[in-house]
Structure formats: structure tokens, C-alpha cells
Design a protein around this motif. Structure first.
Motif, short mmCIF file in Angstrom:
data_model
loop_
_atom_site.label_atom_id
_atom_site.label_comp_id
_atom_site.label_asym_id
_atom_site.label_seq_id
_atom_site.Cartn_x
_atom_site.Cartn_y
_atom_site.Cartn_z
N MET A 108 0.85 -1.21 0.00
CA MET A 108 0.00 0.00 0.00
C MET A 108 0.89 1.26 0.00
O MET A 108 1.74 1.42 0.87
CB MET A 108 -0.86 -0.01 1.27
N THR A 109 0.69 2.11 -0.97
CA THR A 109 1.49 3.33 -1.02
C THR A 109 0.79 4.43 -0.22
O THR A 109 -0.40 4.37 0.05
CB THR A 109 1.66 3.80 -2.48
N MET A 110 1.56 5.44 0.14
CA MET A 110 0.99 6.57 0.88
C MET A 110 0.14 7.44 -0.04
O MET A 110 -0.86 8.01 0.38
CB MET A 110 2.12 7.43 1.47
N LEU A 111 0.59 7.56 -1.30
CA LEU A 111 -0.04 8.52 -2.22
C LEU A 111 -0.80 7.80 -3.32
O LEU A 111 -0.53 6.62 -3.59
CB LEU A 111 1.06 9.39 -2.85
N PRO A 112 -1.69 8.50 -3.99
CA PRO A 112 -2.33 7.89 -5.17
C PRO A 112 -1.26 7.49 -6.20
O PRO A 112 -0.24 8.18 -6.31
CB PRO A 112 -3.21 9.02 -5.71
N GLU A 113 -1.52 6.39 -6.90
CA GLU A 113 -0.55 5.85 -7.86
C GLU A 113 -0.03 6.90 -8.84
O GLU A 113 1.14 6.92 -9.20
CB GLU A 113 -1.24 4.75 -8.66
N GLU A 114 -0.92 7.78 -9.26
CA GLU A 114 -0.57 8.83 -10.23
C GLU A 114 0.56 9.73 -9.72
O GLU A 114 1.19 10.44 -10.48
CB GLU A 114 -1.79 9.71 -10.55
N PHE A 115 0.76 9.74 -8.41
CA PHE A 115 1.80 10.61 -7.83
C PHE A 115 2.94 9.79 -7.22
O PHE A 115 3.59 10.21 -6.27
CB PHE A 115 1.17 11.55 -6.80
N ALA A 116 3.17 8.62 -7.83
CA ALA A 116 4.23 7.73 -7.34
C ALA A 116 5.58 8.45 -7.31
O ALA A 116 6.41 8.19 -6.44
CB ALA A 116 4.31 6.49 -8.23
N ARG A 117 5.76 9.38 -8.22
CA ARG A 117 7.01 10.14 -8.29
C ARG A 117 7.32 10.84 -6.96
O ARG A 117 8.47 11.07 -6.59
CB ARG A 117 6.88 11.18 -9.41
N LEU A 118 6.26 11.20 -6.22
CA LEU A 118 6.44 11.95 -4.97
C LEU A 118 6.53 11.05 -3.75
O LEU A 118 6.73 11.52 -2.63
CB LEU A 118 5.30 12.96 -4.80
N TYR B 46 -12.03 12.62 2.03
CA TYR B 46 -11.11 12.14 1.00
C TYR B 46 -10.67 10.73 1.34
O TYR B 46 -10.62 10.36 2.52
CB TYR B 46 -9.86 13.04 0.92
N ASP B 47 -10.32 9.95 0.33
CA ASP B 47 -9.72 8.64 0.60
C ASP B 47 -8.35 8.88 1.21
O ASP B 47 -7.76 9.95 1.03
CB ASP B 47 -9.63 7.83 -0.69
N PRO B 48 -7.82 7.90 1.95
CA PRO B 48 -6.58 8.13 2.72
C PRO B 48 -5.41 8.62 1.86
O PRO B 48 -4.64 9.48 2.30
CB PRO B 48 -6.26 6.76 3.32
N GLN B 49 -5.27 8.10 0.66
CA GLN B 49 -4.12 8.49 -0.16
C GLN B 49 -4.25 9.93 -0.67
O GLN B 49 -3.27 10.68 -0.71
CB GLN B 49 -3.93 7.52 -1.32
N THR B 50 -5.47 10.31 -1.03
CA THR B 50 -5.69 11.70 -1.46
C THR B 50 -5.48 12.65 -0.29
O THR B 50 -4.91 13.74 -0.45
CB THR B 50 -7.10 11.85 -2.06
N LEU B 51 -5.94 12.21 0.88
CA LEU B 51 -5.75 13.04 2.07
C LEU B 51 -4.26 13.25 2.34
O LEU B 51 -3.81 14.36 2.64
CB LEU B 51 -6.44 12.37 3.27
N ASN B 52 -3.48 12.18 2.19
CA ASN B 52 -2.03 12.31 2.36
C ASN B 52 -1.43 13.31 1.38
O ASN B 52 -0.56 14.11 1.73
CB ASN B 52 -1.35 10.95 2.15
#
Lengths: 428, 116
Positions: free
Chosen positions: B1-11, B65-71
Motif C-alpha cells: 500500500m502506497t501513501m499517495l495515489p498511484e498517479e503521484f508515485a514520483r512523490l 477524501y480517501d486516505p491516499q488523497t488526504l495524504n
């Protein structure tokens, strides 16, 4: 070109000599301030939006008045204030700083009070002799509101109503949209300095180029000599005001920021402020408020300066209110001792409905907090220097008139109080 | 599970900046070196528009917000936290000659404070 009138020339009654250091360091003087000023003056304690619903309450410990005050909204939606002291064998009736309740209960013997302070429940009431509940309500405190700000007065029969107190200097503020700025950020610090030292640091712009040289000095307008003098200043019987000009090409000089109207006007000069520029860009449309056709009160920017940025309004004794076109700051410098002050800083912005708007707001808020850390940095060292006794006087320049005004008004009120007490004694 | 949405994997390498409160964000800023916060800002700046669009597009009807968007939202607010250091106090991370930031305490529970 004629020289603008010096502020001091307009207020000869305030004098123009040095001012005494004693009142900033003398514990006996502080006791006189408590007695003759704070215990009989209107004091700002919060906004009506903090207690919107029936049963909402907040507790304010006002050390300089030796008091803990409960401010509550009753069933008729009226606001009441009373001492947080049970009528039986004392103790408190509110134990949390804020909350919502149906009744206030003392934790000692369970006495219960209604939201208006009247005593409503006494366990084993019949064991009290000749007892009338109506006589044992909570001790009321005078309370009133001014444009949504709640003020209390420890004097049960204040010499002036709040309206009478405010109007001479602050009439005409009614159309300022205080109620629209409902996103509030607050910080608190207990600072080792006299409350007047703290207030003084916020009521002149002479320090801006130096203390804020790295941060917001760039946002204030400079004259051709590089000075950042205020546009104008007003001194009243109690209160005082300063009007300040800004540089419109900064994130601070952009009153339309975060509105839809902002889209037409993004081209600000943000050299060295790349995050500010980004914040302004993504903030467009972040708030549903529209300031483009909002008419600020005539009382603000009273000189009609074309690049006016904000006014500093000092509501005597300890309330600082800075009104800008798109947000306002409200600070209190609450005395705790002759050398200790609780600094409560609040800033009120419009609520943001987009992430970009919220980012811009966080940018503004964080920058403000750090600027306040710059201001706070001078207070304790100034107090320590005052207490060495090396200097008994301070010298002021023309645009530090408000520092003088504060000293003179505080002195005058103490003298008046002492004289009144002297007359009362003589009459006895 | 990543902290951020997949689209922002770079961050994702910057996900230690996903902090919910001003107190936490400020504490992190003043505990790091200038180069570290500056690198974080450099990483964030090109994506700010996209981040804002993503957060607004993923706001539920009830405002949550979903947890990843909130992060991601918290990370965006961290960029505002480091802004004064970068724009005003470079090369310092703290306010230069400032009062101790830990003694100037945000009231995170003020009734009128925005939820995020």
C-alpha cells in the motif's frame, strides 16, 4: 511639495518628550493597571461564531482580572457571561475551555445552573434554611457584542456601554464583512514581557524594515527615502489607529486572491517568491466569496490612499484588530503579571472550497506565523533590558506616536482612578 | 500500500511530509537541513496544479477524501510550511533571529479552524 503634518503636531496634549520605563517594569504599577483599567474596561474575549448554538460555551481565564469567566448562549440564543464560581461553597461550574451543555454543574455538591446563570438544581435543597434559589445564581459579568466580537466588563455597572466605548473611534465598521471570514487560525505564547512592551511592538512600522527585513518588509510601500512610514494615525480618548500602505505587486497586495475575479489578475511580480506565485495561481476560484464589488467601510483607509493595504486598530487596552480587504487579524496581549503576557494571535480568512484555495491560505497563514515569530523575538530581550535599570526613559520618533499614546492613556486612567478613590475616601 | 495515489508515485519518496497538523509540519521543517526542504519544494512545485486538480476531483460528497488523497493534501500543505524558509530565510530553515517556534503553539482544536 510641503512636508506632511507630523503626527505629533496634531496631538500636542500627548507631549513630545521621552517616556518613562517604570510602567513597564514596576509590579506596583501593574497592580494599578489591574484595578483601574482591566477590571473596569471592556475586554474582547472571542467571536459570536465560536458559540453559535444554544448551549455552546467558552471559558476565558482573565488573569489580569483575577477571574475565570464563562460565556454561554442560552435557549433564547442570548449571550451571557458569568464568573466560573459556584454560589454554594465555590469551586467551578465549567471545567472545559469550550463545549456544549444543557446545564452547568458544580462537581463538588452537584449544584446545577441554567445557561443564563440562574440556579436550577440543588441536591437536598430542603436541608437549607430559608433558602431561595433565585438569590443564588452565578455572579453575572457585563457582556455585549460589537460587530460579532464578544466583550466582557468586570464592572457590573460599566461607566460606558460598549457602543459608547467603541463609537468615537470605530463607528462605521458595521459594513466590514467580519462574519464572512470564518476560517480561523490561532496561536498562543506566554511571553516574558510586560503587556505594553508586547503591544508596542505591533503599533508602529518603524521596526518593519529591520525586524521583517527578510520577510514582509517588501510588501509595504517605501517612500523615496526608503522609509515605511504609516499613511496616517489617529489617537482617541482610549483607542488608536494606524493606516498602512502596501505594494500591490505582492501576494499581500492582492485582495482578489482566491476569488473567481482573481483569474483576470495573476500577473503579480513575485520575484524570489516562487511558492507565493504558485499559490496565487492555483487559488483562483478557491473561495465562493467575491470581493470585486465589495465596498469596504469608509472608516477603513480613511485617507483614501490608492495603495492602502490595511489598518491597525488598537481597541484599548489589549485588543489589536487589523482589517484588510480580504482577511483580518485579531490579537490580544493579555497581561499575566507585570513581566508576563499571554499573546493570543488569530487570523480570519474566507473559507476555501478547493485544494488550491486551501494551499494559498496555508501559505498566507504560515508566512504570518513566521512574521509573528520575528515580532515576538524582540519582546523578552526588551523587557530584560528595561529591568536592568540602565535606562529610565525611552525616546520616540514621530511615527511611534501610538507607543506614546498608550503610555499616556494608561497613566491618565490610573491617575483618574486614584483621584476618584481619593475623593471617595475624603467623602467618607 | 502506497501513501499517495498511484498517479503521484514520483512523490512517494517525500511521503514523510504527509503530516496532518501544522505542529507536525513545522516540527519536521525545523528538524531538517535547508537542502532537504528545498529539494522537497523543487519536487513539489511542478506538480502543484495537478495535485490540486486531483484533490478536488476526489472530494467525496460529504467533503471527505480517501486516505491516499488526504495524504497528498497534507503533503501540499507541507509545501506551504516550508515556503517562508525558502523565500525569506534561505539558507536557514527557521525564522532568522526568531522566537522559538515551539513556544508559539497553534490551537489545532479552535472551533473555527478548517478541518484540513
Amino acid at each position: 511639495m510641503t512636508q506632511p503634518a507630523r503626527l505629533h503636531d496634531r496631538y500636542p496634549e500627548l507631549g513630545n518628550g521621552t517616556i518613562a520605563v517604570g510602567p513597564y517594569i514596576d509590579p506596583a504599577y501593574y497592580e494599578l493597571e489591574k484595578k483601574y483599567i482591566f477590571k473596569r474596561t471592556w475586554l474582547q474575549v472571542g467571536r459570536v461564531e465560536e458559540i453559535p448554538k444554544v448551549g455552546d460555551f467558552m471559558v476565558r481565564d482573565i488573569k489580569v482580572c483575577d477571574s475565570s469567566i464563562v460565556i454561554a448562549r442560552d435557549r433564547k440564543k442570548n449571550i451571557h457571561a458569568f464568573h466560573n464560581v459556584c454560589s454554594h461553597r465555590l469551586n467551578k461550574i465549567a471545567y472545559e475551555p469550550t463545549g456544549n451543555t444543557r446545564k452547568f454543574m458544580c462537581r463538588f455538591h452537584g449544584w446545577a445552573y441554567d445557561l443564563d446563570g440562574s440556579l436550577s438544581g440543588v441536591p437536598d435543597e430542603k436541608s437549607f434554611t430559608d433558602f431561595d434559589k433565585k438569590c443564588y445564581g452565578l455572579t453575572p459579568v457585563s457582556v455585549d457584542t460589537w460587530n460579532g466580537f464578544i466583550f466582557i466588563n468586570l464592572d457590573q455597572n460599566p461607566a460606558q456601554s460598549l457602543k459608547e466605548f467603541m463609537e468615537p473611534m470605530f463607528a462605521g465598521f458595521e459594513t466590514y464583512p467580519f462574519e464572512k471570514f470564518t476560517a480561523c487560525y490561532e496561536w498562543n505564547a506566554v511571553v516574558g514581557c510586560n503587556w505594553k512592551v508586547a503591544m508596542d511592538a505591533f503599533q508602529e512600522t518603524y521596526h518593519v524594515g529591520y525586524v521583517h527585513g527578510r520577510s514582509i518588509a517588501y510588501a509595504l510601500l517605501k517612500d523615496e527615502d526608503g522609509n515605511q512610514h504609516p499613511i496616517d494615525g489617529l489617537c482617541g480618548t482610549h483607542h488608536r489607529r494606524l493606516s498602512i500602505a502596501g505594494d500591490p505587486d505582492t501576494v499581500y497586495g492582492n485582495p482578489q486572491a482566491a476569488t473567481q475575479a482573481a483569474e483576470k489578475d495573476v500577473g503579480v511580480n513575485q520575484t524570489g517568491h516562487r511558492i507565493a506565485a504558485k499559490a496565487l495561481k492555483v487559488a483562483q476560484g478557491g473561495t465562493r466569496l467575491d470581493f470585486s464589488d465589495m465596498r469596504l467601510p469608509e472608516a477603513l483607509n480613511w485617507t483614501k490612499h490608492p495603495t492602502w493595504a490595511f489598518d491597525i486598530n488598537v481597541v484599548f487596552p489589549d485588543f489589536y484588530l487589523s482589517c484588510r480587504p480580504n482577511y483580518f487579524q485579531a490579537y490580544n496581549f493579555r497581561p499575566l503579571a507585570h513581566d508576563k503576557t499571554l499573546f493570543e494571535a488569530r487570523v480570519y480568512y474566507p473559507e476555501m472550497s478547493t485544494a488550491g484555495g486551501r494551499f494559498y491560505q496555508e501559505y498566507m497563514k504560515t508566512a504570518l506565523r513566521d512574521v509573528l515569530l520575528e515580532d515576538l523575538s524582540t519582546l523578552e530581550t526588551t523587557q530584560q533590558a528595561a529591568e536592568t535599570g540602565a535606562k529610565s526613559e525611552m525616546v520616540l520618533q514621530d511615527f511611534e506616536l501610538m507607543v506614546r499614546h498608550q503610555a499616556v492613556v494608561v497613566d491618565r486612567m490610573i491617575e483618574e482612578g486614584l483621584r476618584r478613590d481619593g475623593q471617595l475616601k475624603a467623602a467618607e | 500500500m502506497t501513501m499517495l495515489p498511484e498517479e503521484f508515485a514520483r512523490l512517494e519518496p517525500w511521503s514523510d511530509w504527509c503530516l496532518a497538523t501544522e505542529t507536525q509540519r513545522n516540527l519536521r521543517r525545523v528538524s531538517l537541513g535547508f537542502d532537504e526542504i528545498n529539494a522537497f519544494a523543487d519536487a513539489m512545485l511542478p506538480d502543484v496544479e495537478r495535485i490540486c486538480q486531483w484533490i478536488d476531483a476526489h472530494k467525496a460528497e460529504d467533503g471527505s477524501y480517501d486516505p491516499q488523497t488526504l495524504n497528498l493534501f497534507y503533503m501540499l500543505l507541507s509545501l506551504a510550511e516550508v515556503a517562508p524558509a525558502i523565500e525569506s530565510y534561505d539558507p536557514e530553515v527557521e525564522v532568522v533571529n526568531g522566537y522559538d517556534t515551539k513556544l508559539f503553539v497553534p490551537n489545532e482544536t479552535h472551533k473555527l479552524r478548517p478541518a484540513i
